[in-house]
Design an enzyme around this catalytic site. Structure first.
Site, mmCIF file in Angstrom:
data_model
loop_
_atom_site.group_PDB
_atom_site.id
_atom_site.type_symbol
_atom_site.label_atom_id
_atom_site.label_comp_id
_atom_site.label_asym_id
_atom_site.label_seq_id
_atom_site.Cartn_x
_atom_site.Cartn_y
_atom_site.Cartn_z
ATOM 1 N N ASP A 67 0.882 -1.214 -0.029
ATOM 2 C CA ASP A 67 0.005 -0.046 0.039
ATOM 3 C C ASP A 67 1.007 1.290 -0.092
ATOM 4 O O ASP A 67 2.116 1.018 0.299
ATOM 5 C CB ASP A 67 -0.834 -0.123 1.241
ATOM 6 C CG ASP A 67 -1.743 1.213 1.438
ATOM 7 O OD1 ASP A 67 -2.370 1.645 0.681
ATOM 8 O OD2 ASP A 67 -1.702 1.858 2.478
ATOM 9 N N LEU A 68 0.397 2.233 -0.431
ATOM 10 C CA LEU A 68 1.374 3.654 -0.267
ATOM 11 C C LEU A 68 0.989 4.340 0.931
ATOM 12 O O LEU A 68 1.680 4.767 1.728
ATOM 13 C CB LEU A 68 1.239 4.191 -1.703
ATOM 14 C CG LEU A 68 2.144 5.486 -1.839
ATOM 15 C CD1 LEU A 68 2.276 5.655 -3.313
ATOM 16 C CD2 LEU A 68 1.792 6.649 -1.291
ATOM 17 N N ASP A 69 -0.317 5.127 0.747
ATOM 18 C CA ASP A 69 -0.495 6.104 1.851
ATOM 19 C C ASP A 69 -0.525 5.474 3.198
ATOM 20 O O ASP A 69 -1.297 4.472 3.505
ATOM 21 C CB ASP A 69 -1.934 6.757 1.666
ATOM 22 C CG ASP A 69 -2.175 7.325 0.188
ATOM 23 O OD1 ASP A 69 -1.237 8.263 -0.075
ATOM 24 O OD2 ASP A 69 -2.809 6.935 -0.810
ATOM 25 N N THR A 107 1.067 10.271 3.775
ATOM 26 C CA THR A 107 0.072 10.852 2.897
ATOM 27 C C THR A 107 -1.225 10.613 3.563
ATOM 28 O O THR A 107 -2.140 11.183 3.344
ATOM 29 C CB THR A 107 0.140 10.541 1.284
ATOM 30 O OG1 THR A 107 0.687 9.116 1.350
ATOM 31 C CG2 THR A 107 1.118 11.593 0.557
ATOM 32 N N LYS A 138 -9.601 5.277 5.553
ATOM 33 C CA LYS A 138 -8.263 4.855 5.138
ATOM 34 C C LYS A 138 -8.394 3.657 4.048
ATOM 35 O O LYS A 138 -9.135 2.587 4.430
ATOM 36 C CB LYS A 138 -7.251 4.568 6.259
ATOM 37 C CG LYS A 138 -6.848 5.530 7.158
ATOM 38 C CD LYS A 138 -6.005 5.147 8.239
ATOM 39 C CE LYS A 138 -5.286 6.177 8.715
ATOM 40 N NZ LYS A 138 -4.734 5.714 10.021
ATOM 41 N N SER A 175 -2.115 0.366 -4.398
ATOM 42 C CA SER A 175 -2.564 1.465 -3.683
ATOM 43 C C SER A 175 -3.993 1.985 -4.385
ATOM 44 O O SER A 175 -3.988 1.657 -5.629
ATOM 45 C CB SER A 175 -1.600 2.645 -3.951
ATOM 46 O OG SER A 175 -2.265 3.941 -3.326
ATOM 47 N N ALA A 176 -4.768 2.331 -3.609
ATOM 48 C CA ALA A 176 -6.358 2.754 -4.069
ATOM 49 C C ALA A 176 -5.968 4.173 -4.867
ATOM 50 O O ALA A 176 -7.138 4.797 -5.352
ATOM 51 C CB ALA A 176 -7.145 2.737 -3.151
ATOM 52 N N LYS A 220 -11.032 -1.381 -2.351
ATOM 53 C CA LYS A 220 -10.535 -2.180 -1.106
ATOM 54 C C LYS A 220 -11.990 -1.879 -0.117
ATOM 55 O O LYS A 220 -12.445 -0.604 -0.281
ATOM 56 C CB LYS A 220 -9.459 -1.583 -0.295
ATOM 57 C CG LYS A 220 -7.908 -1.526 -0.872
ATOM 58 C CD LYS A 220 -7.014 -0.976 -0.519
ATOM 59 C CE LYS A 220 -5.884 -0.904 -1.256
ATOM 60 N NZ LYS A 220 -4.473 -0.142 -0.894
ATOM 61 N N GLU A 232 -0.102 -3.157 4.584
ATOM 62 C CA GLU A 232 -1.006 -2.230 4.911
ATOM 63 C C GLU A 232 -1.321 -1.379 6.113
ATOM 64 O O GLU A 232 -0.962 -2.073 7.197
ATOM 65 C CB GLU A 232 -2.387 -2.860 4.414
ATOM 66 C CG GLU A 232 -3.071 -3.147 3.135
ATOM 67 C CD GLU A 232 -3.480 -1.422 2.760
ATOM 68 O OE1 GLU A 232 -3.603 -0.693 3.562
ATOM 69 O OE2 GLU A 232 -3.759 -1.206 1.525
ATOM 70 N N ASP A 233 -1.777 -0.107 6.173
ATOM 71 C CA ASP A 233 -2.052 0.395 7.272
ATOM 72 C C ASP A 233 -3.687 0.602 7.609
ATOM 73 O O ASP A 233 -3.964 1.285 8.562
ATOM 74 C CB ASP A 233 -1.431 1.977 7.412
ATOM 75 C CG ASP A 233 -2.240 2.951 6.351
ATOM 76 O OD1 ASP A 233 -2.393 2.334 5.412
ATOM 77 O OD2 ASP A 233 -2.366 3.830 6.679
HETATM 78 C C1 BG6 Z 1 -6.124 5.460 -0.392
HETATM 79 C C2 BG6 Z 1 -5.925 6.386 0.626
HETATM 80 O O1 BG6 Z 1 -4.471 4.843 -0.436
HETATM 81 O O2 BG6 Z 1 -6.167 6.078 -1.571
HETATM 82 C C3 BG6 Z 1 -7.524 7.028 0.692
HETATM 83 O O3 BG6 Z 1 -5.795 5.280 1.983
HETATM 84 C C4 BG6 Z 1 -7.769 7.634 -0.519
HETATM 85 O O4 BG6 Z 1 -7.407 8.100 1.877
HETATM 86 C C5 BG6 Z 1 -7.477 6.642 -1.579
HETATM 87 O O5 BG6 Z 1 -9.018 7.956 -0.523
HETATM 88 C C6 BG6 Z 1 -7.615 7.316 -3.118
HETATM 89 O O6 BG6 Z 1 -6.893 8.200 -3.529
HETATM 90 P P1 BG6 Z 1 -6.840 9.354 -4.373
HETATM 91 O O7 BG6 Z 1 -5.602 10.005 -4.295
HETATM 92 O O8 BG6 Z 1 -7.065 8.822 -5.601
HETATM 93 O O9 BG6 Z 1 -7.784 10.413 -4.100
HETATM 94 MG MG MG Z 2 -2.997 3.294 3.303
#
Ligand code: BG6
Ligand code: MG
Length: 222
Positions: free
Chosen positions: A8-10, A16, A44, A115-116, A146, A170-171
């Site tokens: 996962d990234l954020d 972030t 999240k 990552s989403a 997710k 993942e967090d």
């Molecule tokens: C996830 C975050 O990685 O990405 C969420 O944990 C976020 O908080 C989702 O809503 C979508 O991100 P983005 O940058 O496409 O709006």
């Molecule tokens: Mg995350």
């Protein structure tokens, strides 16, 4: 032995997750909705569009906006978010993550991003991490976000291996559920309060060493 690690990234690679929270908080405030950190746990890992729905629902405004209005609100949140991430660079990579990526490469373990976030590739570039990733799954191309497993399955596919051969990191609760459903082995970054007690957890990213991943994998596969 595991053949791939799906990140996962954020909140795992960099902070972030906090900037997403601040951007949603600002937008929610404009809509007359208050969100706090506890509620944010449910956002999240969740896509931009689904996060907006959860926030509107939280403020009893479920059907207040048309689809186009919702699209504009989501865009506005992204605008707030983008304004806070412009200065992100290699210095912002969480402790231990660069060393882990280097160790994984040295052990010929494949590396994928699950990552989403549609901003994932941009952030990897900013942090000078793009070259470590053998695949970056595109969240716009998977049917379900997710907690559905689709993005982890897509990332494993991008690495030409099975999710069962991967560790997912993942967090978020939604992300951990997604990893479990994909049949990869989850490792959580966070506390038992946030992520539950039934999976391997680290509280700090510098605990994510190759040895830790290796030992965790071995203790789940005899
Ligand atoms: C996830 C975050 O990685 O990405 C969420 O944990 C976020 O908080 C989702 O809503 C979508 O991100 P983005 O940058 O496409 O709006
Ligand atoms: Mg995350």
């Amino acid at each position: 032995m595991f053949k791939g690690v799906l990140f996962d990234l954020d909140g795992v690679i960099t902070d972030t997750a906090e900037y997403h929270y601040q951007a949603w908080k600002l937008l929610a405030k404009e809509l007359g909705i208050t969100i706090d950190r506890d509620f944010n746990e449910s956002l999240k890992g969740v896509s931009r569009e689904d996060s907006l729905k959860l926030i509107l629902n939280h403020g009893d405004q479920t059907n207040k906006y048309t689809l186009e209005e919702c699209a504009r609100l989501a865009e506005k949140k992204n605008h707030y978010y983008l304004s806070t991430i412009q200065s992100i660079g290699p210095k912002d990579v969480f402790p231990g993550i660069l060393a882990l990526l280097q160790e994984l490469k040295a052990h010929q373990v494949k590396i994928g991003l699950a990552s989403a976030s549609k901003n994932g590739p941009f952030l990897l570039e900013k942090m000078a991490l793009t070259s470590f990733f053998d695949t970056v799954a595109d969240p716009a191309k998977v049917p379900f976000g997710k907690p559905a497993p689709d993005i982890f399955i897509a990332a494993a596919k991008g690495l030409n291996i099975q999710p069962e051969e991967c560790i997912g990191i993942e967090d978020s609760k939604a992300g951990i559920q997604a990893i479990i459903k994909s049949r990869a082995l989850p490792i959580g970054v966070g506390t038992t309060k946030e992520l539950g007690a039934n999976i391997p957890l680290v509280t700090k990213t510098d605990q994510l060493t190759y040895d830790y991943l290796h030992n965790t994998w071995n203790s789940h596969h005899d």
